[in-house]
Scaffold this motif. Structure first.
Motif, mmCIF file in Angstrom:
data_model
loop_
_atom_site.group_PDB
_atom_site.id
_atom_site.type_symbol
_atom_site.label_atom_id
_atom_site.label_comp_id
_atom_site.label_asym_id
_atom_site.label_seq_id
_atom_site.Cartn_x
_atom_site.Cartn_y
_atom_site.Cartn_z
ATOM 1 N N ARG A 1 -57.142 -9.719 4.597
ATOM 2 C CA ARG A 1 -58.186 -10.395 5.908
ATOM 3 C C ARG A 1 -58.871 -9.450 7.298
ATOM 4 O O ARG A 1 -59.594 -9.778 7.730
ATOM 5 C CB ARG A 1 -56.148 -10.850 6.587
ATOM 6 C CG ARG A 1 -57.035 -11.800 7.821
ATOM 7 C CD ARG A 1 -56.434 -13.233 7.570
ATOM 8 N NE ARG A 1 -54.030 -13.062 7.039
ATOM 9 C CZ ARG A 1 -54.413 -12.890 8.919
ATOM 10 N NH1 ARG A 1 -54.418 -13.263 9.877
ATOM 11 N NH2 ARG A 1 -52.308 -13.320 8.846
ATOM 12 N N ASP B 1 -62.382 -11.568 19.458
ATOM 13 C CA ASP B 1 -63.036 -10.730 20.012
ATOM 14 C C ASP B 1 -63.021 -11.566 21.138
ATOM 15 O O ASP B 1 -63.661 -11.870 22.053
ATOM 16 C CB ASP B 1 -64.399 -11.965 19.136
ATOM 17 C CG ASP B 1 -63.469 -14.133 19.531
ATOM 18 O OD1 ASP B 1 -62.111 -14.237 19.923
ATOM 19 O OD2 ASP B 1 -63.679 -14.892 19.750
ATOM 20 N N ASP C 1 -62.468 -10.567 8.682
ATOM 21 C CA ASP C 1 -62.583 -10.814 10.252
ATOM 22 C C ASP C 1 -63.672 -10.085 10.301
ATOM 23 O O ASP C 1 -64.191 -9.974 11.579
ATOM 24 C CB ASP C 1 -60.966 -10.363 10.766
ATOM 25 C CG ASP C 1 -59.710 -11.733 10.011
ATOM 26 O OD1 ASP C 1 -60.649 -13.050 9.729
ATOM 27 O OD2 ASP C 1 -59.197 -11.452 10.562
ATOM 28 N N SER D 1 -62.457 -19.470 10.365
ATOM 29 C CA SER D 1 -62.458 -18.542 11.737
ATOM 30 C C SER D 1 -64.112 -18.512 11.647
ATOM 31 O O SER D 1 -64.104 -17.907 12.596
ATOM 32 C CB SER D 1 -61.364 -17.600 12.535
ATOM 33 O OG SER D 1 -61.623 -16.504 11.317
ATOM 34 N N ARG E 1 -55.125 -21.362 14.104
ATOM 35 C CA ARG E 1 -53.721 -21.304 13.010
ATOM 36 C C ARG E 1 -53.696 -23.038 13.255
ATOM 37 O O ARG E 1 -53.963 -23.504 11.959
ATOM 38 C CB ARG E 1 -52.773 -20.759 13.024
ATOM 39 C CG ARG E 1 -52.511 -19.580 12.347
ATOM 40 C CD ARG E 1 -51.376 -18.536 12.835
ATOM 41 N NE ARG E 1 -51.425 -17.098 12.605
ATOM 42 C CZ ARG E 1 -51.001 -16.450 11.685
ATOM 43 N NH1 ARG E 1 -49.666 -17.280 10.927
ATOM 44 N NH2 ARG E 1 -51.092 -15.617 11.412
HETATM 45 O O1 C5P Z 1 -53.957 -12.961 15.076
HETATM 46 P P1 C5P Z 1 -53.805 -14.259 13.861
HETATM 47 O O2 C5P Z 1 -52.791 -13.454 13.231
HETATM 48 O O3 C5P Z 1 -52.591 -15.284 14.053
HETATM 49 O O4 C5P Z 1 -54.889 -15.037 14.131
HETATM 50 C C1 C5P Z 1 -55.180 -16.010 12.342
HETATM 51 C C2 C5P Z 1 -56.373 -15.622 12.283
HETATM 52 O O5 C5P Z 1 -57.240 -16.590 13.032
HETATM 53 C C3 C5P Z 1 -57.084 -14.344 11.826
HETATM 54 O O6 C5P Z 1 -57.380 -13.949 11.034
HETATM 55 C C4 C5P Z 1 -58.445 -14.708 12.833
HETATM 56 O O7 C5P Z 1 -59.521 -15.066 11.354
HETATM 57 C C5 C5P Z 1 -58.469 -15.257 13.650
HETATM 58 N N1 C5P Z 1 -58.688 -14.768 14.611
HETATM 59 C C6 C5P Z 1 -60.264 -15.177 15.247
HETATM 60 N N2 C5P Z 1 -60.245 -15.118 17.185
HETATM 61 C C7 C5P Z 1 -59.212 -14.760 17.508
HETATM 62 C C8 C5P Z 1 -57.899 -14.981 16.795
HETATM 63 C C9 C5P Z 1 -57.980 -14.895 15.529
HETATM 64 O O8 C5P Z 1 -61.081 -15.102 14.444
HETATM 65 N N3 C5P Z 1 -59.962 -14.804 18.487
#
Ligand code: C5P
Length: 221
Positions: free
Chosen positions: A178, A129, A182, A101, A38
């Motif tokens: 989302r 991940d 992801d 991301s 973020r």
């Molecule tokens: O968990 P949160 O909603 O705060 O994560 C925001 C975005 O960050 C997720 O939708 C994902 O695309 C990305 N993210 C990721 N790998 C992580 C944590 C978050 O790709 N380890």
């Protein structure tokens, strides 16, 4: 050697609430990796870089400094030495994080920071991940999920409590989009690690999920 617990799962599954509680019970540090994505998203927004512009994002990754500090056990995220923790939980920051991301330049930078934190502290780390890429040797891996309806309802209640107007159908649609992004991206897609414990929290409360995780950890000792 530090002890590492990895919790992965889709948006709104309750990962952060559970991870925080488990970390508190164990006296471990809670590492919120979504907050780092973020913060990166906010940086690109501030610089006016479009999430489609991979070349500019790659270049900007070279200039940005993300660092993590713990104040009274609570994670604070610094973006180029400015504390941006209070700006991270908006829908826009979440969407931008999800949009950027997928880029390797973004992931490599943050995975390195996450691995350093986990090497020096006992952590409960949540993300997408963690069990598959960041901490493949974690002492315990959990894949935490819940139905889309449950996740949308929880998010709706959370926003309504804060007095933020919202629409449950729109929240559901955002969550589905989302998840899809992801789970289907090329780099480090969200998936359950083969050795992860699968937990569906749709019909469980927070304490039940936390207890289940603590039991699993105990049975590994
Ligand atoms: O968990 P949160 O909603 O705060 O994560 C925001 C975005 O960050 C997720 O939708 C994902 O695309 C990305 N993210 C990721 N790998 C992580 C944590 C978050 O790709 N380890």
């Amino acid at each position: 050697m530090s002890i590492n617990i990895a919790i992965d799962g889709p948006a709104g599954a309750g990962k952060s609430t559970i991870a925080k509680l488990v970390a508190k019970k164990l006296g471990f540090v809670y590492v919120d990796t979504g907050a780092m994505y973020r913060a990166m998203g906010i940086y690109f927004m501030k610089k006016g870089i479009s999430p489609d512009d991979e070349a500019s994002i790659g270049k900007a990754c070279g200039d940005v400094d993300i660092s993590i500090v713990y104040e009274d056990g609570v994670q604070q995220v610094f973006l180029n030495r400015e504390n941006v923790t209070g700006l991270l939980r908006t829908e826009d920051a979440g969407k931008m994080a999800s949009a950027v991301s997928g880029y390797l330049s973004v992931r490599e930078k943050l995975v390195e920071l996450q691995q350093k934190l986990a090497a020096s502290e006992n952590v409960v780390m949540d993300g997408r991940d963690i069990g598959t890429v960041v901490l493949p040797k974690a002492d315990l891996k959990v894949y935490l999920t819940a139905s889309v309806e449950t996740r949308a309802k929880r998010r709706f209640l959370e926003l309504t409590e804060k007095g933020i107007p919202c629409n449950i159908k729109e929240i559901e649609k955002d969550i589905e989009e989302r998840d899809y992004r992801d789970m289907h991206r090329e780099n480090s897609p969200l998936r359950r690690a083969e050795d992860a414990v699968y937990l569906d929290s749709s019909d469980m409360d927070i304490n039940q999920v936390a207890e289940e995780i603590l039991e699993k950890l105990k049975s590994k000792e």
